[in-house]
Scaffold this active site. Structure first.
Site, PDB file in Angstrom:
ATOM      1  N   HIS A  76      30.200  34.390  41.243  1.00 50.15           N
ATOM      2  CA  HIS A  76      31.562  34.090  41.708  1.00 50.15           C
ATOM      3  C   HIS A  76      31.465  33.857  43.228  1.00 50.15           C
ATOM      4  O   HIS A  76      30.592  34.430  43.894  1.00 50.15           O
ATOM      5  CB  HIS A  76      32.429  35.317  41.420  1.00 50.15           C
ATOM      6  CG  HIS A  76      33.886  35.166  41.679  1.00 50.15           C
ATOM      7  ND1 HIS A  76      34.430  35.234  42.940  1.00 50.15           N
ATOM      8  CD2 HIS A  76      34.925  34.964  40.843  1.00 50.15           C
ATOM      9  CE1 HIS A  76      35.748  35.096  42.864  1.00 50.15           C
ATOM     10  NE2 HIS A  76      36.076  34.922  41.595  1.00 50.15           N
ATOM     11  N   ASP A  90      28.019  43.220  40.810  1.00 51.11           N
ATOM     12  CA  ASP A  90      29.436  42.834  40.744  1.00 51.11           C
ATOM     13  C   ASP A  90      29.894  43.064  39.305  1.00 51.11           C
ATOM     14  O   ASP A  90      29.570  42.307  38.399  1.00 51.11           O
ATOM     15  CB  ASP A  90      29.554  41.362  41.159  1.00 51.11           C
ATOM     16  CG  ASP A  90      30.937  40.782  40.879  1.00 51.11           C
ATOM     17  OD1 ASP A  90      31.780  41.495  40.307  1.00 51.11           O
ATOM     18  OD2 ASP A  90      31.159  39.606  41.227  1.00 51.11           O
ATOM     19  N   GLN A 103      33.746  41.622  35.808  1.00 54.05           N
ATOM     20  CA  GLN A 103      33.996  41.178  34.429  1.00 54.05           C
ATOM     21  C   GLN A 103      33.319  42.073  33.391  1.00 54.05           C
ATOM     22  O   GLN A 103      33.438  41.825  32.192  1.00 54.05           O
ATOM     23  CB  GLN A 103      33.508  39.732  34.236  1.00 54.05           C
ATOM     24  CG  GLN A 103      34.202  38.717  35.105  1.00 54.05           C
ATOM     25  CD  GLN A 103      35.667  38.500  34.723  1.00 54.05           C
ATOM     26  OE1 GLN A 103      36.094  38.782  33.598  1.00 54.05           O
ATOM     27  NE2 GLN A 103      36.440  37.987  35.654  1.00 54.05           N
ATOM     28  N   LYS A 109      41.562  43.868  36.701  1.00 57.86           N
ATOM     29  CA  LYS A 109      40.943  43.296  35.496  1.00 57.86           C
ATOM     30  C   LYS A 109      40.737  44.388  34.444  1.00 57.86           C
ATOM     31  O   LYS A 109      40.335  44.122  33.323  1.00 57.86           O
ATOM     32  CB  LYS A 109      39.623  42.627  35.842  1.00 57.86           C
ATOM     33  CG  LYS A 109      39.817  41.459  36.817  1.00 57.86           C
ATOM     34  CD  LYS A 109      38.581  40.649  36.995  1.00 57.86           C
ATOM     35  CE  LYS A 109      38.610  39.802  38.242  1.00 57.86           C
ATOM     36  NZ  LYS A 109      39.227  38.495  38.049  1.00 57.86           N
ATOM     37  N   CYS A 160      36.319  29.755  40.399  1.00 60.54           N
ATOM     38  CA  CYS A 160      35.669  30.290  41.605  1.00 60.54           C
ATOM     39  C   CYS A 160      34.163  30.405  41.415  1.00 60.54           C
ATOM     40  O   CYS A 160      33.535  31.387  41.880  1.00 60.54           O
ATOM     41  CB  CYS A 160      36.239  31.669  41.988  1.00 60.54           C
ATOM     42  SG  CYS A 160      37.936  31.586  42.492  1.00 60.54           S
TER      43      CYS A 160
HETATM   44  N1  PMP Z   1      33.517  38.626  40.831  1.00 58.76           N
HETATM   45  C1  PMP Z   1      33.821  38.208  39.594  1.00 58.76           C
HETATM   46  C2  PMP Z   1      32.741  38.097  38.571  1.00 58.76           C
HETATM   47  C3  PMP Z   1      35.137  37.898  39.274  1.00 58.76           C
HETATM   48  O1  PMP Z   1      35.442  37.472  38.055  1.00 58.76           O
HETATM   49  C4  PMP Z   1      36.142  38.036  40.262  1.00 58.76           C
HETATM   50  C5  PMP Z   1      37.578  37.676  39.960  1.00 58.76           C
HETATM   51  N2  PMP Z   1      37.746  36.489  39.264  1.00 58.76           N
HETATM   52  C6  PMP Z   1      35.770  38.480  41.520  1.00 58.76           C
HETATM   53  C7  PMP Z   1      34.443  38.773  41.769  1.00 58.76           C
HETATM   54  C8  PMP Z   1      36.772  38.673  42.606  1.00 58.76           C
HETATM   55  O2  PMP Z   1      37.645  39.698  42.244  1.00 58.76           O
HETATM   56  P1  PMP Z   1      38.933  40.031  43.138  1.00 58.76           P
HETATM   57  O3  PMP Z   1      39.629  38.718  43.339  1.00 58.76           O
HETATM   58  O4  PMP Z   1      39.717  40.989  42.306  1.00 58.76           O
HETATM   59  O5  PMP Z   1      38.437  40.607  44.415  1.00 58.76           O
END
Ligand code: PMP
Length: 420
Positions: free
Chosen positions: A137, A214, A217, A240, A378
């Protein structure tokens, strides 16, 4: 139309996972959108919230809202205890060994930025290497690029294959004595792949590199144990995982957090301030400058309590059944192209319909009550890898049903007829 079908009833019998009952906990699911029952398949972007979580927000503001750590008065003491109890709940949920290893953040993005800017700027130098993967991401790419630019360190990227799996033989070659940190996602948001992070952590340990995972997910689908993973840092966002937005967690091994400099200064992160010199609070407060998202942290703990009380084996079977059913039904549609067909996946499906723009399809699905995400999620480098601008992503949660998948399939057939 009932959103619990015969197929759902069969699943309830075979897995013991009573989705009909679970759905009663989520008031938002029981509404119509554009005259059709809402089908919420955008769980990868954010999950819906159970009633206990919604009530906890209201309860905080109607009973004990106060600023924490600084007040001697009654409400401040209750809020402070609830905030610190939330930390203990997160510690026990992640099986961290110490409460001080849990830093509250704004979310995954802030957790990664904290490590990149605090640990990264203090420890990286020209020629050192930071290893990420090709499926990250943007939140796990950009902070490292910024730190590499500032320090002269070099960013290395583990490639993926067509199925959307990391190429481990390449990872072995990329992770070397020069690697100072390996920062990879546990589960891909765009493709659903579950990465072999245990193997990657092992590779990093062999060369004494740190590891950041990270988990944004991963946490909505299975339990995580940071001691058994033995990673150095683990980050996730509450929103999430059934909790509120704007709050999350950085887990870090105590000795590392203690050695890292603070990255933001202000109230709550100090021991003593004079114009000549400031001394910092101990971890984790050293990293929690300013008034934090107090109710967010307390309510995140409530979401985690709800999640922990569920039957995770049943959820896993149920979610995998949703995934195979959706794959089977989607593949019956002419022109269906799947992106991300890894062996191990959470229930996330990314796809395109040949010749149709994902936004147009998403628009028609919305007209039929079905919420999916369209675009690059993203993760632009993955889209570049496949040579596409984006995908349609349906990401399921344990409160979704087979009947909802049928509603999406009907809407997709219609979209095909309308747009072809
Ligand atoms: N890493 C991953 C794998 C994600 O899916 C996301 C959110 N789509 C993020 C980071 C960023 O998370 P946040 O916007 O809640 O900081």
């Amino acid at each position: 139309m009932s959103l619990v079908s015969d197929k759902d009833k069969l699943m309830i019998e075979s897995t013991g996972f009573d989705v009909e009952n679970i759905r009663k906990d989520f008031p938002i699911l029981h509404q119509k959108v554009n005259g059709k029952p809402l089908v919420y398949f955008d769980n990868g972007a954010t999950s819906q919230k159970p009633q206990t979580v919604i009530d906890a927000i209201s309860n905080y503001y109607s009973s004990y809202n106060a600023n924490i750590h600084r007040g001697v008065h009654h409400l401040s003491q209750i809020a402070t205890s609830a905030y610190e109890e939330a930390r203990e709940e997160v510690r026990s949920y992640l099986n961290a060994s110490k409460k001080e290893e849990i830093v509250f953040t704004k979310g995954t993005t802030e957790g990664i930025n904290l490590v990149a800017h605090s640990w990264g700027r203090a420890n990286l130098k020209a020629g050192d290497e930071v290893v990420i993967s090709a499926m990250e991401h943007h939140a796990n790419i950009v902070p490292w690029q910024m730190v590499c630019e500032a320090t002269g360190a070099i960013l290395k990227v583990i490639p993926i294959d067509n199925k959307g799996e990391l190429i481990l033989s390449d990872a072995e070659k990329l992770i070397t004595e020069k690697t100072k940190i390996l920062s990879v996602m546990h589960v891909s948001n765009a493709l659903g792949s579950i990465n072999p992070i245990e193997d990657l952590i092992c590779l990093a340990k062999k060369v004494n590199a740190l590891t950041l995972i990270d988990g944004a997910q991963a946490v909505p689908h299975f339990m995580v144990d940071v001691q058994s993973l033995d990673c150095d840092f683990y980050v996730f966002s509450a929103h999430k995982l059934l909790g509120p937005t704007g709050v999350g967690v950085l887990y870090g091994k105590l000795e590392l957090l203690e050695a890292m400099p603070p990255w933001q200064g202000g109230g709550d992160m100090i021991k003593e301030v004079t114009f000549a010199k400031t001394t910092y609070a101990d971890v984790p407060l050293k990293f929690e400058a300013g008034t934090p998202n107090i109710e967010g942290c307390i309510v995140m703990a409530e979401a985690i309590r709800y999640w922990r009380a569920l039957d995770h084996d049943a959820i896993d079977k149920y979610e995998q059944a949703l995934l195979s059913y959706a794959k089977e039904k989607l593949s019956e549609i002419d022109g269906m192209i799947f992106y991300g067909t890894a062996e191990k996946k959470v229930p996330v499906i990314s796809f395109l319909l040949e010749g149709l723009h994902p936004y147009d399809v998403g628009f028609i699905l919305d007209k039929h009550g079905v919420a999916v995400r369209t675009g690059h999620h993203c993760a632009q480098p993955i889209m570049d890898f496949y040579g596409i601008p984006g995908t349609i992503r349906a990401s399921f949660s344990f409160y979704n049903t087979f009947a909802e998948i049928d509603q999406m399939i009907d809407a997709l057939h219609l979209a095909k007829r309308m747009l072809s």
